[in-house]
Motif scaffolding. Structure first.
Motif, PDB file in Angstrom:
ATOM      1  N   SER A  13     -19.965 -17.509  27.743  1.00  0.00           N
ATOM      2  CA  SER A  13     -20.735 -18.088  26.637  1.00  0.00           C
ATOM      3  C   SER A  13     -20.343 -19.523  26.290  1.00  0.00           C
ATOM      4  O   SER A  13     -20.894 -20.102  25.352  1.00  0.00           O
ATOM      5  CB  SER A  13     -20.586 -17.225  25.384  1.00  0.00           C
ATOM      6  OG  SER A  13     -19.273 -17.332  24.863  1.00  0.00           O
ATOM      7  N   ALA A  14     -19.405 -20.113  27.040  1.00  0.00           N
ATOM      8  CA  ALA A  14     -18.908 -21.450  26.674  1.00  0.00           C
ATOM      9  C   ALA A  14     -20.027 -22.483  26.555  1.00  0.00           C
ATOM     10  O   ALA A  14     -20.057 -23.249  25.583  1.00  0.00           O
ATOM     11  CB  ALA A  14     -17.850 -21.906  27.666  1.00  0.00           C
ATOM     12  N   THR A  15     -20.958 -22.505  27.509  1.00  0.00           N
ATOM     13  CA  THR A  15     -22.033 -23.512  27.433  1.00  0.00           C
ATOM     14  C   THR A  15     -22.984 -23.215  26.274  1.00  0.00           C
ATOM     15  O   THR A  15     -23.473 -24.125  25.621  1.00  0.00           O
ATOM     16  CB  THR A  15     -22.868 -23.599  28.730  1.00  0.00           C
ATOM     17  OG1 THR A  15     -23.228 -22.281  29.119  1.00  0.00           O
ATOM     18  CG2 THR A  15     -22.134 -24.293  29.834  1.00  0.00           C
ATOM     19  N   CYS A  16     -23.220 -21.942  26.010  1.00  0.00           N
ATOM     20  CA  CYS A  16     -24.128 -21.547  24.917  1.00  0.00           C
ATOM     21  C   CYS A  16     -23.536 -21.948  23.576  1.00  0.00           C
ATOM     22  O   CYS A  16     -24.264 -22.319  22.640  1.00  0.00           O
ATOM     23  CB  CYS A  16     -24.360 -20.049  24.903  1.00  0.00           C
ATOM     24  SG  CYS A  16     -24.420 -19.266  26.524  1.00  0.00           S
ATOM     25  N   ALA A  17     -22.198 -21.857  23.482  1.00  0.00           N
ATOM     26  CA  ALA A  17     -21.503 -22.097  22.219  1.00  0.00           C
ATOM     27  C   ALA A  17     -21.756 -23.495  21.673  1.00  0.00           C
ATOM     28  O   ALA A  17     -21.753 -23.695  20.456  1.00  0.00           O
ATOM     29  CB  ALA A  17     -20.006 -21.878  22.402  1.00  0.00           C
ATOM     30  N   ALA A  18     -22.003 -24.447  22.570  1.00  0.00           N
ATOM     31  CA  ALA A  18     -22.246 -25.824  22.129  1.00  0.00           C
ATOM     32  C   ALA A  18     -23.405 -25.879  21.146  1.00  0.00           C
ATOM     33  O   ALA A  18     -23.406 -26.700  20.223  1.00  0.00           O
ATOM     34  CB  ALA A  18     -22.529 -26.713  23.340  1.00  0.00           C
ATOM     35  N   CYS A  19     -24.384 -25.034  21.321  1.00  0.00           N
ATOM     36  CA  CYS A  19     -25.548 -25.037  20.419  1.00  0.00           C
ATOM     37  C   CYS A  19     -25.563 -23.831  19.490  1.00  0.00           C
ATOM     38  O   CYS A  19     -25.906 -23.949  18.319  1.00  0.00           O
ATOM     39  CB  CYS A  19     -26.836 -25.063  21.223  1.00  0.00           C
ATOM     40  SG  CYS A  19     -26.981 -26.553  22.221  1.00  0.00           S
ATOM     41  N   HIS A  20     -25.227 -22.664  20.017  1.00  0.00           N
ATOM     42  CA  HIS A  20     -25.364 -21.437  19.216  1.00  0.00           C
ATOM     43  C   HIS A  20     -24.095 -21.099  18.447  1.00  0.00           C
ATOM     44  O   HIS A  20     -24.087 -20.141  17.676  1.00  0.00           O
ATOM     45  CB  HIS A  20     -25.780 -20.272  20.105  1.00  0.00           C
ATOM     46  CG  HIS A  20     -27.156 -20.437  20.698  1.00  0.00           C
ATOM     47  ND1 HIS A  20     -28.298 -20.267  19.950  1.00  0.00           N
ATOM     48  CD2 HIS A  20     -27.567 -20.793  21.939  1.00  0.00           C
ATOM     49  CE1 HIS A  20     -29.367 -20.495  20.722  1.00  0.00           C
ATOM     50  NE2 HIS A  20     -28.949 -20.828  21.929  1.00  0.00           N
ATOM     51  N   GLY A  21     -23.016 -21.868  18.658  1.00  0.00           N
ATOM     52  CA  GLY A  21     -21.748 -21.597  17.977  1.00  0.00           C
ATOM     53  C   GLY A  21     -20.906 -20.626  18.784  1.00  0.00           C
ATOM     54  O   GLY A  21     -21.439 -19.755  19.459  1.00  0.00           O
ATOM     55  N   MET A  22     -19.586 -20.771  18.698  1.00  0.00           N
ATOM     56  CA  MET A  22     -18.669 -19.902  19.450  1.00  0.00           C
ATOM     57  C   MET A  22     -18.895 -18.440  19.117  1.00  0.00           C
ATOM     58  O   MET A  22     -18.805 -17.575  19.979  1.00  0.00           O
ATOM     59  CB  MET A  22     -17.217 -20.259  19.099  1.00  0.00           C
ATOM     60  CG  MET A  22     -16.754 -21.548  19.729  1.00  0.00           C
ATOM     61  SD  MET A  22     -15.345 -21.287  20.816  1.00  0.00           S
ATOM     62  CE  MET A  22     -14.123 -20.689  19.660  1.00  0.00           C
ATOM     63  N   ASP A  23     -19.174 -18.159  17.834  1.00  0.00           N
ATOM     64  CA  ASP A  23     -19.370 -16.774  17.392  1.00  0.00           C
ATOM     65  C   ASP A  23     -20.849 -16.466  17.166  1.00  0.00           C
ATOM     66  O   ASP A  23     -21.191 -15.513  16.484  1.00  0.00           O
ATOM     67  CB  ASP A  23     -18.566 -16.525  16.111  1.00  0.00           C
ATOM     68  CG  ASP A  23     -19.057 -17.381  14.950  1.00  0.00           C
ATOM     69  OD1 ASP A  23     -19.911 -18.274  15.169  1.00  0.00           O
ATOM     70  OD2 ASP A  23     -18.597 -17.156  13.815  1.00  0.00           O
ATOM     71  N   GLY A  24     -21.731 -17.315  17.736  1.00  0.00           N
ATOM     72  CA  GLY A  24     -23.164 -17.059  17.611  1.00  0.00           C
ATOM     73  C   GLY A  24     -23.772 -17.476  16.285  1.00  0.00           C
ATOM     74  O   GLY A  24     -24.937 -17.196  16.023  1.00  0.00           O
ATOM     75  N   VAL A  83     -23.120 -11.897  11.823  1.00  0.00           N
ATOM     76  CA  VAL A  83     -23.940 -13.034  11.388  1.00  0.00           C
ATOM     77  C   VAL A  83     -23.501 -13.479   9.996  1.00  0.00           C
ATOM     78  O   VAL A  83     -23.206 -12.664   9.130  1.00  0.00           O
ATOM     79  CB  VAL A  83     -25.454 -12.696  11.420  1.00  0.00           C
ATOM     80  CG1 VAL A  83     -25.838 -11.639  10.401  1.00  0.00           C
ATOM     81  CG2 VAL A  83     -26.309 -13.955  11.238  1.00  0.00           C
ATOM     82  N   LYS A  84     -23.405 -14.789   9.833  1.00  0.00           N
ATOM     83  CA  LYS A  84     -23.060 -15.356   8.518  1.00  0.00           C
ATOM     84  C   LYS A  84     -24.352 -15.775   7.839  1.00  0.00           C
ATOM     85  O   LYS A  84     -25.061 -16.639   8.360  1.00  0.00           O
ATOM     86  CB  LYS A  84     -22.149 -16.576   8.688  1.00  0.00           C
ATOM     87  CG  LYS A  84     -20.789 -16.238   9.245  1.00  0.00           C
ATOM     88  CD  LYS A  84     -19.903 -17.476   9.341  1.00  0.00           C
ATOM     89  CE  LYS A  84     -18.574 -17.154  10.007  1.00  0.00           C
ATOM     90  NZ  LYS A  84     -18.148 -18.204  10.956  1.00  0.00           N
ATOM     91  N   PRO A  85     -24.678 -15.172   6.694  1.00  0.00           N
ATOM     92  CA  PRO A  85     -25.954 -15.518   6.044  1.00  0.00           C
ATOM     93  C   PRO A  85     -26.001 -16.968   5.588  1.00  0.00           C
ATOM     94  O   PRO A  85     -24.955 -17.582   5.339  1.00  0.00           O
ATOM     95  CB  PRO A  85     -26.024 -14.575   4.841  1.00  0.00           C
ATOM     96  CG  PRO A  85     -24.826 -13.717   4.875  1.00  0.00           C
ATOM     97  CD  PRO A  85     -23.910 -14.190   5.944  1.00  0.00           C
TER      98      PRO A  85
END
Ligand code: HEM
Ligand code: HEM
Length: 181
Positions: A13-24, A83-85
């Protein structure tokens, strides 16, 4: 998805984390939160981007190289995160709540809660996505894309038919309500 490993997904998920956040939990309001989203829905969206059934200049090249196993692992990882509201604009939540819970009978907008649930948890068995805490701008963009038919990967045109009857003010208000759900 069957066979997804959250541990393997975290590594991938490292590349995704750049946009979606490390913890989504994304920070940019145009980028969706993936934390807590149903695995089956995440996999479906990644497949749709890969097959050009959902078109987005940013996500399409991200999804193309992913294997079925990559998708299952990434979905397992992001789904396992909390998820953080967000924060709703209080001036808009009254209308937003009305639309979310009751729809608009006069114009033929179905109640969102019927499919996405009273708390926005969705329903994984039917592939109704979780919405609670989702980014306001992202939700607005999706509803406008469904309304214009630019996003057309909803089975049975469920979302296109609903969004077609929504006003700008209803879209704006329900997106605020969803952010704070
Ligand atoms: C949308 C996953 C990388 C930006 C999505 C969605 C998923 C996803 C599942 C749909 C969410 C939904 O329908 O609620 C991933 C994965 C990635 C990745 C697994 C890594 C392999 C990235 C990167 C960026 C990005 C690197 C930014 C450069 C976006 C944007 C959208 C999106 C802008 C919304 C597209 C739209 O408006 O239709 N992503 N993503 N993603 N992602 Fe990613
Ligand atoms: C997807 C909002 C009513 C079924 C979505 C998405 C949003 C949304 C923002 C995209 C989620 C994402 O990209 O992460 C709403 C609102 C509603 C509403 C505001 C009320 C005005 C409904 C109803 C149904 C439904 C009544 C069922 C009959 C679905 C399904 C998807 C979806 C199946 C996923 C489409 C796909 O596979 O790409 N909805 N929704 N929604 N919604 Fe709704």
């Amino acid at each position: 998805a069957e066979g997804g490993s959250a541990e393997a997904g975290k590594t991938k998920s490292a590349t995704c984390a750049a946009c979606h956040g490390m913890d989504g939990n994304s920070v940019n309001p145009e980028w969706p939160k993936l934390a807590g989203q149903h695995e089956s829905y995440i996999v479906k969206q990644l497949m749709n981007f890969k097959n050009d059934e959902r078109v987005n200049a940013t996500m399409t090249p991200q999804a193309k190289p992913l294997s079925d196993q990559d998708m299952a692992d990434l979905a397992a990882y992001f789904s396992s995160q909390a998820v953080k509201p967000g924060e709703a604009d209080q001036a808009k939540v009254t209308l937003g709540e009305q639309v979310y819970k009751g729809g608009n009978n006069a114009s033929g907008v179905a109640a969102c809660a019927a499919c996405h649930g009273p708390t926005g948890a969705g329903n994984p068995a039917s592939n109704f996505p979780s919405l609670h805490g989702q980014q306001t701008t992202y939700v607005k963009n999706q509803l406008m894309a469904f309304r214009k038919g630019e996003r057309a990967n909803d089975a049975g045109k469920m979302m296109r038919n609903i969004a077609a009857n929504m006003t700008d003010a209803e879209i704006d208000a329900v997106a605020e309500y969803i952010a704070g759900l």
